[in-house]
Design an enzyme around this catalytic site. Structure first.
Site, mmCIF file in Angstrom:
data_model
loop_
_atom_site.group_PDB
_atom_site.id
_atom_site.type_symbol
_atom_site.label_atom_id
_atom_site.label_comp_id
_atom_site.label_asym_id
_atom_site.label_seq_id
_atom_site.Cartn_x
_atom_site.Cartn_y
_atom_site.Cartn_z
ATOM 1 N N SER A 1 15.067 46.064 -37.882
ATOM 2 C CA SER A 1 14.557 45.054 -36.960
ATOM 3 C C SER A 1 15.182 45.371 -35.613
ATOM 4 C CB SER A 1 14.948 43.650 -37.427
ATOM 5 O OG SER A 1 14.644 42.708 -36.422
ATOM 6 N N THR A 2 14.390 46.011 -34.729
ATOM 7 C CA THR A 2 14.950 46.478 -33.456
ATOM 8 C C THR A 2 15.360 45.326 -32.550
ATOM 9 O OG1 THR A 2 12.737 46.703 -32.535
ATOM 10 C CG2 THR A 2 13.723 48.671 -33.491
ATOM 11 N N CYS A 3 14.651 44.221 -32.611
ATOM 12 C CA CYS A 3 14.995 43.081 -31.742
ATOM 13 C C CYS A 3 16.333 42.466 -32.142
ATOM 14 C CB CYS A 3 13.915 42.016 -31.813
ATOM 15 S SG CYS A 3 12.336 42.557 -31.155
ATOM 16 N N SER A 4 16.599 42.423 -33.428
ATOM 17 C CA SER A 4 17.821 41.795 -33.922
ATOM 18 C C SER A 4 18.930 42.793 -34.215
ATOM 19 C CB SER A 4 17.525 41.024 -35.214
ATOM 20 O OG SER A 4 16.477 40.109 -35.002
#
Length: 142
Positions: free
Chosen positions: A132-135
């Site tokens: 999960s690149t955002c997190s």
């Protein structure tokens, strides 16, 4: 000849790009006023805009947060053993996989933290790692 070379170099590096550079500078300063940038040294500004490109990979390992894992779990030990054997380019590719970029923001690795989590899938042998690149979470099946 020297005068010709000097004039040619001046044309190539200065006069030929003067108008496009002025247009760029005007647009850049409209969004980012010069007074805000003057507080930075050139090296600091470069890091702020580009991020860090060299890394202490052991510090990256030290900063990881684990979810449903312990640092000494076999899966985690195997992951770091393999990771540290990778060539530099593959390690940067891992950063792209994890965060979407091969660079670390201007704060540096000391502040860069990501999480390794167990996705707790029914059959981990049939599941691949995903991120999960955002997190900044790496889901690593056991």
């Amino acid at each position: 000849r020297k005068e010709y070379v000097d004039l040619y170099v001046n044309y190539v590096f200065n006069k030929s790009v003067q108008k496009p550079f002025e247009d760029f500078m005007q647009g850049f300063l409209r969004g980012c006023p010069a007074r805000n940038w003057k507080m930075f040294l050139p090296e600091e500004l470069q890091v702020l805009l580009q991020g860090y490109t060299t890394f202490d990979w052991h510090l990256l390992e030290k900063n990881v947060i684990y979810s449903q894992y312990e640092k000494l779990d076999q899966t985690i030990r195997n992951f770091w053993t393999v990771f540290h054997k990778l060539p530099e380019e593959k390690k940067k590719m891992f950063l792209v996989f994890l965060s979407g970029s091969d660079r670390i923001t201007g704060y540096g690795l000391e502040c860069f933290r990501f999480r390794i989590a167990d996705p707790q899938v029914e059959n981990p042998d049939e599941s691949s790692p995903y991120a999960s690149t955002c997190s900044l979470i790496l889901f690593l099946p056991r």
